[in-house]
Structures are given as structure tokens and as C-alpha cells.
Enzyme design. Structure first.
Site, mmCIF file in Angstrom:
data_model
loop_
_atom_site.group_PDB
_atom_site.id
_atom_site.type_symbol
_atom_site.label_atom_id
_atom_site.label_comp_id
_atom_site.label_asym_id
_atom_site.label_seq_id
_atom_site.Cartn_x
_atom_site.Cartn_y
_atom_site.Cartn_z
ATOM 1 C CG HIS A 82 18.417 6.605 15.401
ATOM 2 N ND1 HIS A 82 19.423 5.708 15.698
ATOM 3 C CD2 HIS A 82 17.950 6.227 14.178
ATOM 4 C CE1 HIS A 82 19.563 4.845 14.711
ATOM 5 N NE2 HIS A 82 18.665 5.132 13.776
ATOM 6 C CD GLU A 83 14.715 8.000 12.378
ATOM 7 O OE1 GLU A 83 14.923 8.292 11.181
ATOM 8 O OE2 GLU A 83 14.840 6.835 12.824
ATOM 9 C CG HIS A 103 19.180 8.133 9.828
ATOM 10 N ND1 HIS A 103 20.336 7.433 9.586
ATOM 11 C CD2 HIS A 103 18.418 7.345 10.638
ATOM 12 C CE1 HIS A 103 20.289 6.265 10.225
ATOM 13 N NE2 HIS A 103 19.139 6.194 10.871
#
Length: 338
Positions: free
Chosen positions: A18-19, A22
Site C-alpha cells: 500500500h505504502e 504512494h
């Protein structure tokens, strides 16, 4: 211990993926990223990079990418010396709106991609798909509510009614899902041969499975597939799971199903039970949790990615920047609600 390790590994991978979404998109758009952290709390390991410090923190829940220009109250130019040195054009809040939205949505996209990859891998490893069981009774459990009500083998469930809720099931899973959100007496319309009957059945709670049930068992069949069919099978499984999550969210809006919500402890318990069933069951849970976290992060709650995207869209549509202090307070309040 195996269950705990499996749980920590699963959450860590989901958070990293997920990170990473980003982080990669932010770097692509030239945003300065001070830190990439897995976990929360005090740092137990840090490795300085060319520009970004990579950290592992003590609490293995969550993680973050610290990007310059995040308007969430985590940065203060008067106190953060590092921020003073970052050019305005390398701050998240100063790049184009569509780029900010891409950065916010990238984490969710990565979770969905991970879930899809797992669903495809599972279908490929099995070599078959399970066809949806029809809402037709194959077996009635002894001493169950279904038996007490008079349900019989080969009965077809054509409708279930509970107050304002009406279900016309296409598959057995629809009935099972309905029971979880309506665990009180319901009227079952049954097709038996050429006649239709109405039976009133009240589900009972099974402590072992932690679900409500009536004691009606349906049967499904396995269909062999070629390896290339796994891509469609994985997609179908992901869409089916995603729709189930959205239906669950819809029930929460109606005030139903709050007792079924789980935090980290609940997920840990479920992971421990799942690992006992084997690798395939564990990977199925892995895929579902990744998809769940991805969809949850899309909710329009300011502390989540979906909420940040909503704020950006409101600013874009109104042509006005929302006061940063107001945004920070809204985000803080939503954290408390979460």
C-alpha cells in the site's frame, strides 16, 4: 506462534504494498519523501537513503510515507527544519490536483493488484473453480432450526423475508449472507415439487464458526480449468469478494452487522484458525484482507485516502483552497471516529 507470524507477515506485506504505491507515484511526480516507514511507534531500525529514510517501527500495524506538503497536521514548517529546505514545487500540496489524486489512490490500487494476483495464483494452483451452489437443500442437519421447521432435501429456497428485508436468492451464499445480517425469525418461501410453502425459521448461533445458521446444506461442484482461465477465475473471485464487502458496508449504514466487525485482534484470531486449514486457506484470507483494506481506504473519511481525495475534488470544484487548519481538525476528528 505460527498464526502470529502469519498474521504479522500478512499485515506487513499489505502495508508495504500500500505504502509503496504512494511512494512510487510521489517520487514519479517529484514529491520529496522524507521517510518510508513500516509499522508505527518508535523506530527499531532505520536506513538512510539518498533522500528517503527507510524505517521499521515497533508496532507492526500500519505504516506511512512522509511526503512534504501533506496537509494532515503532521508537518509544521516552523518546527520541522527539513521541511524548510524542500522547494515548493516538490511539495505534495503544490503539484497538480490530478497528480495528488493519483498519489492518494495508488495505495488502494496496489492492494487491489495484490489481491488479484493472489486470487489468480489460488485458482491456478487449484486447477479448478467451484461453481456457486444453488439455494437448493442437499441435506438438513439433525436437530437444527431447518429440521424443526420442516425443511426437506431438494427444497428450493425462492424467497426469504424478514420485516422490510426481502431476498430472492440466486445462490446459497446469498441466503447465508442474509442470515448473518438478519439473525431473527424469517419467512422462507420454499418450492417443493410443483407447490410453494412458507416456513418460519429462526437461525441459531454456532460458537465454533462464529456465524448464524439454520442447518440447511447446499452442494456445489468443481469444474476443471486450464491455467489461462485462472486470470478470469481470479478476477471473478475478486469481484465477488469486493461486492460482498460493499454489501457489508451497506448493511453497516443500515445499522446492521456491527457485531461482525473486527480489529487487529479479531483478524489475528481468524488468521490463527485459517493457518490450521493450510496454505491455500491462508492465502485466500490474505487476498480478502488486502482487498478489504483497499476498499476501506476508499471510503470518504478524511483520515483515509478516499477522504483526502474527496477534499481535493471539493477544492477543485469550488476553485477555493480549504483552510489547512480546518482540514487538519477534520482529519483528527475522523481518526477519533475510526
Amino acid at each position: 506462534m505460527i498464526g502470529l507470524i502469519a498474521f504479522l507477515f500478512m499485515l506487513s506485506v499489505i502495508v508495504i504494498i500500500h505504502e509503496l504505491g504512494h511512494f512510487l507515484t510521489a517520487k514519479k511526480f517529484g514529491v520529496y519523501c522524507k521517510e518510508f516507514s513500516i509499522g508505527m511507534g518508535p523506530a527499531i531500525y532505520q536506513k538512510p537513503g539518498k533522500e528517503t529514510t527507510f524505517s521499521i517501527r515497533a508496532i507492526p500495524f500500519g505504516g506511512y510515507v512522509m511526503m512534504a506538503g501533506e496537509e494532515d497536521g503532521s508537518q509544521n514548517e516552523e518546527e520541522d527544519d527539513w521541511l524548510k529546505e524542500v522547494p515548493q514545487e516538490r511539495r505534495l500540496n503544490n503539484i497538480a490536483t490530478w497528480k495528488q489524486i493519483v498519489v492518494m489512490a495508488a495505495g488502494v490500487c496496489m492492494n487491489i493488484v495484490l489481491a488479484y494476483a493472489l486470487f489468480v495464483g489460488l485458482a491456478m494452483a487449484r486447477g479448478y473453480v467451484i461453481e456457486d451452489a444453488k439455494p437448493v437443500v442437499y441435506e438438513v442437519v439433525d436437530n437444527s432450526p431447518a429440521q424443526a421447521a420442516g425443511l426437506q432435501k431438494d427444497d428450493e429456497i425462492v424467497k426469504v423475508t424478514n420485516g422490510s428485508e426481502v431476498l430472492e436468492p440466486q445462490r446459497q451464499y446469498d441466503v447465508i449472507e442474509f442470515i448473518q445480517y438478519n439473525p431473527t425469525e424469517s419467512t422462507y418461501t420454499i418450492r417443493r415439487g410443483k407447490e410453494e410453502l412458507e416456513l418460519k425459521i429462526t437461525p441459531r448461533y454456532n460458537k465454533e464458526t462464529q456465524t448464524y445458521e439454520i442447518g440447511s446444506i447446499a452442494t456445489s461442484y468443481a469444474r476443471p480449468i486450464q491455467w489461462y482461465e485462472s486470470f478470469k477465475a481470479g478476477w471473478d473471485d475478486m469481484i465477488d469478494s469486493g461486492m460482498s464487502i460493499f454489501r457489508s458496508l451497506g448493511q453497516l449504514v443500515k445499522g446492521k452487522g456491527y457485531e461482525n466487525l473486527s480489529g487487529p485482534v479479531g483478524i489475528l484470531n481468524l488468521t490463527q484458525k485459517t493457518t490450521q486449514l493450510g496454505l491455500m486457506s491462508y492465502l485466500s484470507l490474505f487476498a480478502l484482507i488486502s482487498l478489504n483494506i483497499g476498499i476501506f481506504n476508499l471510503l470518504p473519511i478524511p483520515a483515509l485516502d478516499g477522504g483526502r481525495i474527496l477534499i481535493l475534488l471539493i477544492e477543485r470544484l469550488t476553485g477555493r483552497k480549504i483552510n489547512q487548519k480546518i482540514v487538519e481538525n477534520i482529519i483528527l476528528a475522523s481518526f477519533v471516529l475510526l
